[in-house]
Design an enzyme around this catalytic site. Structure first.
Site, PDB file in Angstrom:
ATOM      1  N   ARG A 196       0.830  -1.209   0.000  1.00 32.73           N
ATOM      2  CA  ARG A 196       0.000   0.000   0.000  1.00 32.73           C
ATOM      3  C   ARG A 196       0.871   1.268   0.000  1.00 32.73           C
ATOM      4  O   ARG A 196       0.496   2.279  -0.574  1.00 32.73           O
ATOM      5  CB  ARG A 196      -1.002  -0.003   1.157  1.00 32.73           C
ATOM      6  CG  ARG A 196      -2.125   0.989   0.969  1.00 32.73           C
ATOM      7  CD  ARG A 196      -3.195   0.887   2.040  1.00 32.73           C
ATOM      8  NE  ARG A 196      -4.308   0.008   1.707  1.00 32.73           N
ATOM      9  CZ  ARG A 196      -5.351   0.338   0.930  1.00 32.73           C
ATOM     10  NH1 ARG A 196      -5.425   1.541   0.388  1.00 32.73           N
ATOM     11  NH2 ARG A 196      -6.310  -0.506   0.692  1.00 32.73           N
TER      12      ARG A 196
ATOM     13  N   GLU B  97      -9.858   5.377   6.975  1.00 34.93           N
ATOM     14  CA  GLU B  97      -8.441   5.702   6.924  1.00 34.93           C
ATOM     15  C   GLU B  97      -8.077   7.042   6.282  1.00 34.93           C
ATOM     16  O   GLU B  97      -7.180   7.736   6.765  1.00 34.93           O
ATOM     17  CB  GLU B  97      -7.682   4.571   6.211  1.00 34.93           C
ATOM     18  CG  GLU B  97      -7.640   3.299   7.024  1.00 34.93           C
ATOM     19  CD  GLU B  97      -7.156   2.110   6.211  1.00 34.93           C
ATOM     20  OE1 GLU B  97      -7.884   1.710   5.273  1.00 34.93           O
ATOM     21  OE2 GLU B  97      -6.071   1.587   6.501  1.00 34.93           O
TER      22      GLU B  97
HETATM   23 MO1  MOS Z   1      -6.594  -1.467   9.000  1.00 38.19          MO
HETATM   24  S1  MOS Z   1      -4.852  -0.433   9.273  1.00 38.19           S
HETATM   25  O1  MOS Z   1      -6.489  -1.893   7.338  1.00 38.19           O
HETATM   26  O2  MOS Z   1      -6.725  -2.716  10.110  1.00 38.19           O
END
Ligand code: MOS
Length: 752
Positions: free
Chosen positions: A304, A706
């Site tokens: 990622r 996120e």
């Molecule tokens: Mo999350 S950092 O994809 O558990």
């Protein structure tokens, strides 16, 4: 927040693992761990531990009937060490005792004779020594080497970003009960019920259908319980399996900080080239990922980093390389952003260094190079429905970016003891698990004869509000009040083979499965109503709990319809399944379309520095963020604000330190500072672009967990710009977090 979990949290009514009623015969698990960061176990002497009152049993690796292995991607991690320990905190023994105190007493009795082996804590050193977790990966686009020739400016630099402790309120915890016929039932504080189930199956050597994992809710996770909840649940299951008594393990805060993995620290190099119109022509970066002692999810996280290496910018020539390096620190793991933040910080650092050399504001370079529809990412995906320029424009309309910077400049001319600084930060984040296989989810929906609805999915509620979103999806699809819908605990016997609740995709995947299951039920009910009214089923609609016959909505209430269906022996249960369409990635070529879509947004962050003290505060923050058509606006706002503050904490405040022997130096809340309410900017203004429906997720929504984290990166540069206002010509390092302590040293250095 509108999330009904929150009401229970605030009243102290929410039950977490440590609050569950326990039977009298419960045993507590205490873990004996390595006190050296690399070594060979020569001898373990348990002394008089077993004669301490209450101590029932001490388990080591030899007691494991199956495979002593919990590595999820790379099989490199023993549950209990067999000989080599690789970090301070590496588990060796599991003590089972009737109360917590006797377990602690037993710890003091046990001595491990461990002969030391070489210790490496720095990823670059690890790379030199060849301690790699996996082969080096490189994403290539265009021709970087040729690109440099077309640049007016080429600058290089080094960037370090620190780790980050998750500091979830609920520490790692599990309770395991022996169940009939050599099975176990486990209550685990995990984002990954199925991963826990699988690991228990491997270690205990029993089939998965004998293992039930149940998760009601987590007191926070942030990625820290995607993989690292597993060992504690497996140890509890192992203890229960061996003793036939329930076993409870709850880590103390100190153990949790010391033993469990955190965000990966990165050390990186960059080279960036621009023409004289501020266009980025070429970009090269190398990421040395500090993986710690075991692979854990490191390789997926590094992937990622590579995907997000160019953040929100179109760059024609790119070469980014990622190297996963073993070190003798706790196994670093998933943390909100999953490698994206580290890479984006490098990109933003490169732009800021270039801006210094070119004597322009970084925002000029940023804006000039923003992605637009049709642009190609270094991994081959084409930018579609790209709202990054729109978010920048809206931010500009709202806050007049140029004027903000001008006002700051004017202020700084007049003031010596206080200096202001600002930074703009665009964020582009891809949504989907980058491992294609994981983009699947199931939902099981029951309607009971009183009209109440029960929804089961693979999604784990961890404070992010996914249950609230699923309730909204179910009630929207069935056209009934949300108060009729209950989301059950996440349980492997009700929904099987679940992906972790991670990658911001919990609501996308499980929400879509829920919607499909509810649609199936709603269609069945429409048929029943059509039959009753003697019309075709397309004449039947539902609205606010009423059945409508050709638009006439006072025909039949929900509960009567359900009873009619039941009396006609029509199933009121449905299971559905969702997989994200049209995603693929070719790892040979490092090209594909790994994401269903991207999330976009831009933030403006203003900071104010006390030049004598090195302290600073964030005075004004404005975030324009794209959540598509929000599934629950207050939940989304909470995620955006919380994510940003957590990102800001990572960038400026939370300093995770280890000494060169691998000892954690910041092992408690007195030495590791996390954001508190006084840290939150005086003015934190979040505006969402709700008019933008997303065609690629449930009900036009977008994932939210996120992406907002990365607005925190802007905080770093806002503080840096305050320092530059004191001393414009000093070359400051890129080294996060930029704590007040560091700021003060930079200021001192600037004066000398
Ligand atoms: Mo999350 S950092 O994809 O558990």
């Amino acid at each position: 927040m509108n999330n009904d979990e929150i009401v229970k949290h605030v009243r102290g009514e929410s039950e977490f693992i440590d609050d569950l009623d326990i039977p009298n015969n419960i045993l507590y698990g205490t873990v004996f761990v390595s006190n050296v960061s690399h070594g060979k176990i020569e001898k373990i002497d348990i002394g008089n531990a077993l004669s301490i009152k209450g101590v029932i049993r001490i388990i080591d690796y030899k007691d494991i009937s199956g495979e002593n292995q919990i590595g999820a991607i790379v099989k490199d991690e023993e549950l209990l060490s067999e000989g080599e320990v690789r970090f301070i905190g590496d588990p060796i023994l599991l003590i089972l005792s009737e109360d917590r105190d006797s377990g602690k007493k037993a710890l003091k009795e046990i001595k491990a004779d461990i002969s030391p082996l070489p210790v490496i804590t720095d990823p670059r050193e690890s790379f030199k020594a060849g301690n790699l977790v996996a082969p080096v990966r490189t994403f290539n686009k265009g021709d970087v080497d040729k690109g440099w020739d077309n640049c007016k400016f080429v600058v290089e630099g080094k960037v370090d970003s620190g780790g980050q402790e998750h500091f979830y309120m609920e520490t790692q915890a599990a309770i395991a009960y022996p169940s009939e016929k050599d099975g176990v039932k486990v209550f685990s504080s995990t984002q990954s019920p199925t991963a826990v189930q699988k690991s228990i199956s491997t270690v205990l050597k029993i089939p998965m259908n004998k293992i039930e994992v149940d998760v009601r809710r987590l007191g926070g996770a942030f990625g820290g319980k995607e993989d690292q909840a597993t060992p504690w649940a497996v140890m509890a299951a192992l203890g229960a399996f061996i003793t036939k008594r329930p076993v409870k393990i709850v880590l103390s805060r100190e153990d949790d900080i010391r033993i469990t993995g955190k965000r990966h620290p990165f050390s990186s190099d960059f080279k960036i080239g621009l023409d004289d119109s501020c266009r980025i022509i070429a970009y090269e970066a190398t990421f040395y990922q500090n993986c710690g002692a075991y692979a854990d999810l490191s390789t997926a996280i590094l992937e990622r980093s590579l995907f997000h290496s160019t953040n929100s910018y179109f760059i024609p020539n790119v070469r980014v390389t990622g190297i996963s390096c073993y070190t003798n620190l706790p196994p670093f793991t998933a943390f909100r952003g999953f490698g994206g933040p580290q890479a984006m910080f490098v990109m933003e650092s490169a732009i800021n260094r270039a801006a210094e050399v070119m004597k322009v504001d970084a925002r000029i370079i940023q804006e000039k190079n923003l992605l637009k529809d049709g642009d190609i990412f270094p991994y081959g995906m084409v930018a579609k429905n790209c709202n990054i320029r729109l978010s920048w424009k809206k931010l500009d309309e709202y806050s007049d970016i140029e004027n903000t910077f001008k006002k700051i400049e004017a202020f700084n001319k007049k003031n010596d003891l206080i200096k202001k600084g600002a930074a703009v930060i665009p964020v582009t984040f891809g949504i989907s698990f980058t491992n294609k296989m994981m983009n699947q989810a199931g939902a099981l929906v029951h309607i009971y004869t009183d009209g109440s609805v029960s929804v089961n999915t693979g999604a784990v509620e961890m404070g992010q509000g996914v249950n609230k979103k699923i309730i909204n999806i179910a009630s929207d699809t069935l056209s009934i009040s949300p108060s009729l819908v209950r989301v059950e605990s996440t349980n492997t016997t009700r929904v099987a083979n679940t992906s972790p609740t991670a990658a911001s995709s919990g609501a996308d995947l499980n929400g879509m499965a829920t919607r499909t299951a509810c649609k199936v039920l709603s269609d069945r009910l429409a048929n029943i109503a059509a039959e009753k009214f003697g019309v075709s089923s397309d004449k039947i609609t539902f609205k606010d709990g009423m059945t409508c016959n050709i638009g006439n909505c006072d025909e039949m209430v929900w509960k009567d319809l359900i009873n009619l269906a039941y009396s006609k022996r029509v199933s009121l249960s449905s299971h559905a399944y969702y997989t994200t369409p049209d995603i693929y990635f070719d790892k040979e070529k490092e090209k594909g379309k790994p994401f269903a879509y991207h999330v976009f947004g831009t933030a403006l962050i203003e900071a104010e520095l006390d030049v004598l003290r090195g302290t600073y505060k964030f005075t004004k923050v404005k975030i324009i963020h794209d959540v598509g058509k929000s599934l629950d606006i207050k939940t989304d706002l909470g995620q955006i604000e919380g994510g940003f503050i957590q990102g800001l904490g990572w960038m400026v405040l939370e300093e995770l330190l280890f000494d060169d022997k691998g000892n954690i130096m910041t092992g408690s809340s007195s030495t590791y500072k996390i954001p508190d309410i006084r840290f939150v900017p005086d003015k934190l203004d979040v505006q969402i672009m709700e008019e933008l429906k997303n065609p690629y997720a449930v009900l036009g929504s977008k994932a939210v967990g996120e992406p907002p984290f990365m607005y925190g990166i802007g905080g770093y540069f806002a503080v840096r710009n305050c320092i530059a206002a004191v001393s414009p010509d000093k070359k400051l390092p890129f080294d996060s977090p930029i704590t007040p302590e560091k700021v003060l040293s930079y200021l001192a250095f600037a004066d000398s």
